[in-house]
Design an enzyme around this catalytic site. Sequence first.
Site, PDB file in Angstrom:
ATOM      1  N   CYS A  87      43.679  65.095  11.773  1.00  0.00           N
ATOM      2  CA  CYS A  87      43.189  63.585  12.038  1.00  0.00           C
ATOM      3  C   CYS A  87      43.241  62.939  10.917  1.00  0.00           C
ATOM      4  CB  CYS A  87      41.861  63.623  12.564  1.00  0.00           C
ATOM      5  SG  CYS A  87      40.513  64.768  11.742  1.00  0.00           S
ATOM      6  N   HIS A 380      35.581  64.391  12.408  1.00  0.00           N
ATOM      7  CA  HIS A 380      36.863  63.975  13.045  1.00  0.00           C
ATOM      8  C   HIS A 380      37.126  62.334  12.319  1.00  0.00           C
ATOM      9  CE1 HIS A 380      40.040  63.298  15.844  1.00  0.00           C
ATOM     10  NE2 HIS A 380      39.360  62.465  16.245  1.00  0.00           N
TER      11      HIS A 380
END
Length: 438
Positions: A87, A380
């Site tokens: 990510c 994240h």
Amino acid sequence: MCKDYVYDKDIEQIAKEEQGEALKLQASTSTEVSHQQCSMPGLGEKYPTWETTKPELELLGHNPRRRRITSSFTIGLRGLINLGNTCFMNCIVQALTHTPILRDFFLSDRHRCEMPSPELCLVCEMSSLFRELYSGNPSPHVPYKLLHLVWIHARHLAGYRQQDAHEFLIAALDVLHRHCKGDDAGKAANNPNHCNCIIDQIFTGGLQSDVTCQACHGVSTTIDPCWDISLDLPGSCTSFWPMSPGRESSVNGESHIPGITTLTDCLRRFTRPEHLGSSAKIKCGSCQSYQESTKQLTMNKLPVVACFHFKRFEHSAKQRRKITTYISFPLELDMTPFMASSKESRMNGQLQLPTNSGNDENKYSLFAVVNHQGTLESGHYTSFIRHHKDQWFKCDDAVITKASIKDVLDSEGYLLFYHKQVLEHESEKVKEMNTQAY
């Protein structure tokens, strides 16, 4: 007599026509031969202006409809598959592919690979990636080749561990810079590191450091190239926090709310004179003796794209932690107060900001924000990107959803990307383009 050159308009016109014919001849040959000839000097521009032919005019006449940008326009919005803790890469790719000038460079096929092994060229892969993301294909793209090349050229990022998005950005810009040096021959005298590749044209700014001797007040100035500005946050181990309250934070449209730190506050702290202390005496070039001094950082040259990095991840001998302090940032940013040319307006580290600077050359518009959710050990990355005008979207790996301006401005913020509103021609200083229209 004066040994000066004599220019004849007719001869210049004939030369231009001959160069055009030579370029047309190159286009009719094979790609390999054409590439070799285009690299030879004296054959005119690499990218001649398009002159329509009769068949092309007829084709345009039969197809009068043009594609217009509307609120439902989705070209360029394409998700990226997470290949295992990637990510950090996906959010940076979304920011880079929505950088207006970089997008125009790659979509106009400006890159000419000069590497002996084109399959290892990161710029070639970025060019392919731009085509994929702007192809109109709605299904998520799998950036496996980009990841593989990153592992090859930036070995410290290899593997499936979670990496820092800021570290990936700097590594990617460095590799792209090294791989595309041959795209634009020649040196730019006003570029701090004397490179004229597309990466340096867009991202490189000049950071000026002024060290002032406290005895003779002599100033030693150095200018270093920079791709981003890393800013300290309240709550960190660094000194000078909290900043003294002032009206300066009302600049750039940021409303001053007690207890809320703004991007302007962080930039004010970044450009504030710092006393180096008695333990860090330097030898003054003027008085030739070791003296205490102050150091002040300012921007000598602004980049086209300004990237601001908030130091949210703190690694010290005592602890490793994430700083979650909310930082307010504006949609439009004026960098005039932080320029070296504005240094005279600073007194005792407090900015004396003009009410109306009228200097549009230093004004920026926000177009991408990278965020980190979670802790230092487990988190994240996502990003907000400005698609066109005031249309914002949230990119969460393969999922892209529409977002509001409030969603963007209320986000925590880790990396902020701002684009200059007005671009100038390097030689004539003529305002050419207002990027607010993209």
